[in-house]
Structures are given as structure tokens and as C-alpha cells.
Design an enzyme around this catalytic site. Structure first.
Site, short mmCIF file in Angstrom:
data_model
loop_
_atom_site.label_atom_id
_atom_site.label_comp_id
_atom_site.label_asym_id
_atom_site.label_seq_id
_atom_site.Cartn_x
_atom_site.Cartn_y
_atom_site.Cartn_z
N GLY A 297 31.60 27.16 28.68
CA GLY A 297 30.77 28.36 28.79
C GLY A 297 31.35 29.35 29.77
O GLY A 297 32.37 29.12 30.42
N GLY B 232 31.85 30.48 32.82
CA GLY B 232 31.67 29.96 34.17
C GLY B 232 31.86 30.99 35.26
O GLY B 232 31.43 30.78 36.39
N LYS C 17 34.37 39.67 34.79
CA LYS C 17 35.00 38.39 35.08
C LYS C 17 35.15 38.25 36.59
O LYS C 17 35.75 39.11 37.23
CB LYS C 17 36.38 38.28 34.41
CG LYS C 17 37.07 36.94 34.66
CD LYS C 17 38.40 36.88 33.92
CE LYS C 17 39.11 35.55 34.18
NZ LYS C 17 40.40 35.49 33.46
N GLY D 188 32.74 30.61 40.34
CA GLY D 188 32.26 31.80 39.65
C GLY D 188 33.00 33.07 40.00
O GLY D 188 32.66 34.15 39.51
N ARG E 46 36.38 43.35 31.33
CA ARG E 46 37.09 43.15 30.07
C ARG E 46 36.29 43.74 28.92
O ARG E 46 35.06 43.80 28.98
CB ARG E 46 37.32 41.65 29.82
CG ARG E 46 37.89 40.93 31.01
CD ARG E 46 38.40 39.55 30.65
NE ARG E 46 37.36 38.59 30.37
CZ ARG E 46 37.58 37.28 30.22
NH1 ARG E 46 38.81 36.82 30.32
NH2 ARG E 46 36.60 36.45 29.96
N ASP F 284 38.66 26.93 23.37
CA ASP F 284 37.70 27.84 23.99
C ASP F 284 38.34 29.15 24.41
O ASP F 284 37.64 30.06 24.88
CB ASP F 284 37.03 27.17 25.19
CG ASP F 284 38.02 26.70 26.23
OD1 ASP F 284 38.75 25.74 25.95
OD2 ASP F 284 38.07 27.29 27.33
N ASN F 285 39.66 29.27 24.24
CA ASN F 285 40.36 30.52 24.54
C ASN F 285 40.87 31.22 23.28
O ASN F 285 41.70 32.13 23.37
CB ASN F 285 41.55 30.26 25.47
CG ASN F 285 41.12 29.82 26.85
OD1 ASN F 285 40.03 30.13 27.30
ND2 ASN F 285 41.98 29.08 27.54
N ASP G 273 41.39 35.91 27.27
CA ASP G 273 41.44 34.94 28.36
C ASP G 273 42.85 34.77 28.91
O ASP G 273 43.46 33.70 28.85
CB ASP G 273 40.88 33.58 27.91
CG ASP G 273 39.38 33.64 27.68
OD1 ASP G 273 38.78 34.69 27.97
OD2 ASP G 273 38.80 32.66 27.19
#
Length: 497
Positions: free
Chosen positions: A99, A101, A121, A134, A184, A260-261, A270
Site C-alpha cells: 500500500g 506507505g 510522496k 512515511g 507526482r 506493486d511498481n 515509482d
């Protein structure tokens, strides 16, 4: 006295027409939360070209409203900040729930190329931060900012970077570093892992909701297909294959091709431990964390296909028949090979195709491998080659240790050029239009980062302006096309980058 209205439909920061279509999905897809503010934000860099995509006036850069909004300190009207949940395979191993993060989606804004999501980000902890803090560091934020815009200028599908906002806050990585927040932009940040998340939990209803959202928002024509979910898989597979062909052709290495990227729209997203090929080595690993070389340059096409299989597995409950899923995946190999073949012919200035071209191209790569020739400079200088004047080959020839081996290959290349009656001046123009002179070499990024860490952001702005025009000669910026200095060999980028 009221300020005059902006012309040409440009927006101030406060008037950006933000909505959040992703927030229309059920609450299980995300967690609503506010970014964690940072103290005394200041502007590190901003892209006027990215701002143009969403109609934001570049005159806003550096203003208090801009800094506060894109530091995460102030929420703009219409924004519904949230962090999305997803899962994924990391280095080929199922990692379970991941997720956003350290990213928070503010919402989406209409623009010249359709709606663009704005995502912060480094904006603080989320429920998906796991062991992370984070936050993002200035170093990685600058790298992503510059590379996003550089890739866009190269014509490669990519997320964009609006800005980097810095702060004097301390963020711990291997050593204490300065923190930053990068903004982004992309049509969506939905990724392969977004689908894997629901499939792994046997949640077909949520899986279908997400697939329907992507189809209706980005591929409405797929609704007419006999099996829209199979068509979605095929479209994602094709786009992924063609994207990786573009990466290979320009020598770009992503470094962390986890599922996930991987964007469901076939875009580069990413940016972390990426790199552009310098001394050519097909086995080169740009990510110091990649101990096994899973994401080496030569592996990227295979990993892209592996990731598409993972996506197919996730979509199988919707597609229904495994043969239909395999049928959709069959497009990967021809899509990759055809696109790369087209790109390599263009890079070599070949207007036509010949059955023997594969031999010429394969021998070229063997030559580059044996000599560890600089990838970018080879193709750029090759554009200067004259069919009937080998005496002028020095700029490209001197890139090789074994110059006689280059001469032998160049003789074959000239023979091929003569067969299609290639004209030097015409070919030179065509090759320079596709072979960049300037790419984001790691040492260039490092120089800009070190200055920025001392509050000198001039090199970030300068490097951005050079990379926005990668195919132009820019005589005043010749040094940015130089071979890397010896100290650059010591640079390492890892997953913390």
C-alpha cells in the site's frame, strides 16, 4: 484591490479544480487521512512542463500557497486525501499487503492530456507504512523529479513530477538525511498489485469493482469486447511489453520491477534505484539491493512478462477461462520484439528492414558488450558516421578499446546503408531525433543533490532544463553529455534511494 484574472485558463494553486474519482470506490480500497505537515517548506524544484499539463500557472512556484499545498500542510478545496491499499510480489516473492506507505493521493485535475492524479510522496505515515517512517529524503526526491521529466522528454510513458518541496526536518536512512515531499502526477497510480491484493483474498466483488473502474475510466472501448476483463489483461500486457522495449532502447533500468511498481496503464512509475546504461553490460544491475540480479538490464523483458503472468493470475476469477488468460498474454512477446526492432532500426538510421538486420544488430550488441562502450554516446556519435568517409569515424571509433573490431562492424553497417541508398545528412537528422545526447546519468544527479543539500538548487533547475531537451545539441551544455568521471564508479543506488 483584487489581483487580475489569469489569462489562457491558467489556475492559481487555490483554484485547481481538484476532485478525487478514486475516492468514489468503496472504503476498502483506501484509507482517508491527512498528510503530516512539515516545517518551513521551501522550493527545491518545479517543472513548468508538468504544471502545463494541469493548467497550473508556473508563476505559482515558490508562493506560500503552492509550498503549503504541495508540502502537505494545507488541503486544497475539493481534495480528498487518501492512501491506497495494494499487495504484490517483491523480488519474485509474495509480500502480502503493501500500500501507499509514504504517499497520499490528493485527487485528480483535468488537463491537456486528460485527468491527472496528484500524489504527495513523503507526506507522512499511513496505515500501510509497515516498518517505514512515511517520509522521503531529498536525495531520492530529486532523483525521481529529474528522471520523471527526463523520461517524458524522451517520449517514454511515465508519471510526471510537478515539484519537490524541501524541509530541514531530519529523516533517518543509513545516515541522517534531509527530508522532502515530491508531487507526482499520473492518470492513475493503480498497479498490478492493486489487483493481486483482492485476488489473494478471494474478494471477487472488489476485484471486479477495480477492473470495472479501470475499464470505464481509461479503456471504455474494451466494454465492447466479448470478454472485457480478458481485453484489459491483453491491453495491459501489450502496453507493458512496449514500455519495456522503450526502456531497453534507451538503456534505462528501473531497478525494482516488483508487481506493486507496475502501472496498469503501462507507464513508468515509482522511481527508486533506477539507472541509465553507461559502459554497456547486458548483465548490469543498477540496484545495489538486488543481490541476485533479478532486475538486471537483460532481465527486464523477462520480468515484465513474469509480472504480466502475475496480473493474469489475479484477473483469472474475472476472465473465467485459463486459456483465455493465456491467449491475452500471448501478445507480450511479439509486442516487445516488434517495438524493440522498430526502435533499433530507427536508432541505426535504417528506413527499411532486411532479413540480415538481426545479424548486424546482434553483432553490434556483442561489440558493445566486449568493449563496455558508453551506450548513449555510441548511438549519438554513430549518427555522425558518413557512408563513404571512414576517416571521420574517430568520435564513435574512439569509444571502443578494440577499434579494429569496430571497423569490421562499421564496414557491414556501411554496406547495409548503401543498400538503401542512405543519405548522410538525412540519416543524421533522423538518428539524432531518436538517440538522446543527454540522459540522467547518476553522477549528474549526484552533483545536483550535493548542491541541493547545501541549499543551492541551481543545478537541479539547470539539469532539468538540459534533460527537457535531450535530443538537441545544446553546445553551451556540452559537459552534461560527457563520459562519467572516475568517481562516478563509486556511486551506488539501492531500494532506500
Amino acid at each position: 484591490m483584487n489581483a487580475p484574472e489569469l489569462s489562457f485558463g491558467l489556475h492559481r494553486t487555490e483554484t485547481l479544480p481538484i476532485e478525487n474519482s478514486f475516492a468514489s470506490l468503496p472504503p476498502a480500497f483506501y484509507t482517508r487521512l491527512l498528510p503530516t505537515p512539515i516545517s518551513a517548506p521551501y522550493l527545491v524544484g518545479a517543472s513548468a512542463r508538468a504544471a502545463e499539463l494541469i493548467g497550473l500557472d508556473p508563476a505559482e512556484f515558490g508562493k506560500t500557497a503552492f509550498l503549503e499545498a504541495f508540502a502537505g500542510n494545507r488541503i486544497l478545496p475539493g481534495s480528498i486525501p487518501l492512501a491506497a491499499v495494494y499487495s504484490g510480489h517483491q523480488f519474485g516473492v509474495w509480500a502480502g499487503q503493501l500500500g501507499d506507505g509514504r504517499a497520499i493521493l490528493l485527487g485528480d485535475v483535468p488537463g491537456t492530456c486528460g485527468r491527472m492524479e496528484l500524489q504527495l510522496k513523503g507526506s507522512g505515515l499511513t496505515p500501510y507504512s509497515r516498518m517505514g517512517d512515511g517520509r522521503a529524503v531529498l536525495r531520492s526526491s530529486i532523483r525521481e523529479f529529474l528522471c520523471s521529466e527526463a523520461m517524458a522528454a524522451l517520449g517514454i510513458p511515465t508519471s510526471r513530477a510537478l515539484s519537490v518541496v524541501g524541509s530541514d526536518m531530519t529523516v533517518m536512512r543509513e545516515t541522517p538525511e534531509t527530508g522532502a515531499v515530491a508531487t507526482r502526477m499520473a492518470p492513475t497510480f493503480i498497479r498490478f498489485g492493486s489487483f493481486e491484493h483482492w485476488a489473494s483474498r478471494d474478494r471477487k466483488e472488489e476485484l471486479q469493482t477495480l477492473a470495472d473502474y479501470v475499464i470505464d475510466r481509461f479503456h471504455p472501448a474494451l466494454r465492447a469486447a466479448p470478454n472485457p476483463y480478458q481485453a484489459l489483461l491483453q491491453e495491459a500486457t501489450r502496453r507493458t511489453a512496449e514500455l519495456i522495449a522503450q526502456w531497453q532502447a534507451v538503456g534505462f533500468m528501473h531497478g525494482v520491477m516488483n508487481t506493486d511498481n507496475m502501472s496498469i496503464l503501462g507507464m513508468t512509475i515509482d522511481y527508486g534505484p533506477f539507472g541509465f546504461m553507461e559502459a554497456f553490460d547486458a548483465r548490469h544491475i543498477c540496484n545495489h539491493s538486488d543481490q541476485q540480479g533479478r532486475y538486471a538490464y537483460q532481465m527486464q523483458p523477462k520480468i515484465g512478462q513474469w509480472n504480466c503472468f502475475a496480473l493474469a493470475q489475479a484477473l483469472l476469477p474475472l476472465i473465467g477461462d485459463i486459456d483465455d488468460a493465456h491467449s491475452a498474454l500471448e501478445i507480450y512477446k511479439p509486442a516487445f520484439e516488434n517495438r524493440l526492432d522498430d526502435l533499433l532500426h530507427a536508432k541505426l538510421g535504417l528506413r527499411s528492414k532486411d532479413p540480415d538486420d538481426s545479424t548486424l544488430i546482434n553483432e553490434m550488441f556483442s561489440l558493445l558488450q566486449a568493449n563496455h562502450t558508453d551506450f548513449t554516446l555510441f548511438f549519438r556519435h554513430l549518427g555522425e558516421l558518413k557512408v563513404d568517409d571512414p576517416a571521420g569515424d574517430a568520435p564513435v571509433r574512439d569509444l571502443f578499446i578494440d577499434r579494429l573490431a569496430f571497423d569490421a562492424w562499421a564496414k557491414q553497417y556501411r554496406t547495409r546503408l548503401r543498400r538503401e541508398n542512405s543519405i548522410d545528412a538525412v540519416r543524421r537528422m533522423a538518428m539524432h531525433a531518436v538517440n538522446p545526447k543527454y540522459v540522467l546519468r547518476n553522477y549528474l544527479a549526484q552533483t545536483a543533490i550535493e548542491k541541493a543539500q547545501n541549499k543551492d538548487f541551481s543545478e537541479v533547475a539547470k539539469l532539468l532544463s538540459v534533460l527537457e531537451n535531450p535530443f538537441e545539441e545544446q553546445p553551451e551544455n556540452e559537459k552534461y553529455a560527457d563520459l562519467p568521471p572516475d568517481w562516478a564508479n563509486e556511486l551506488e543506488v539501492s531500494c532506500s534511494s
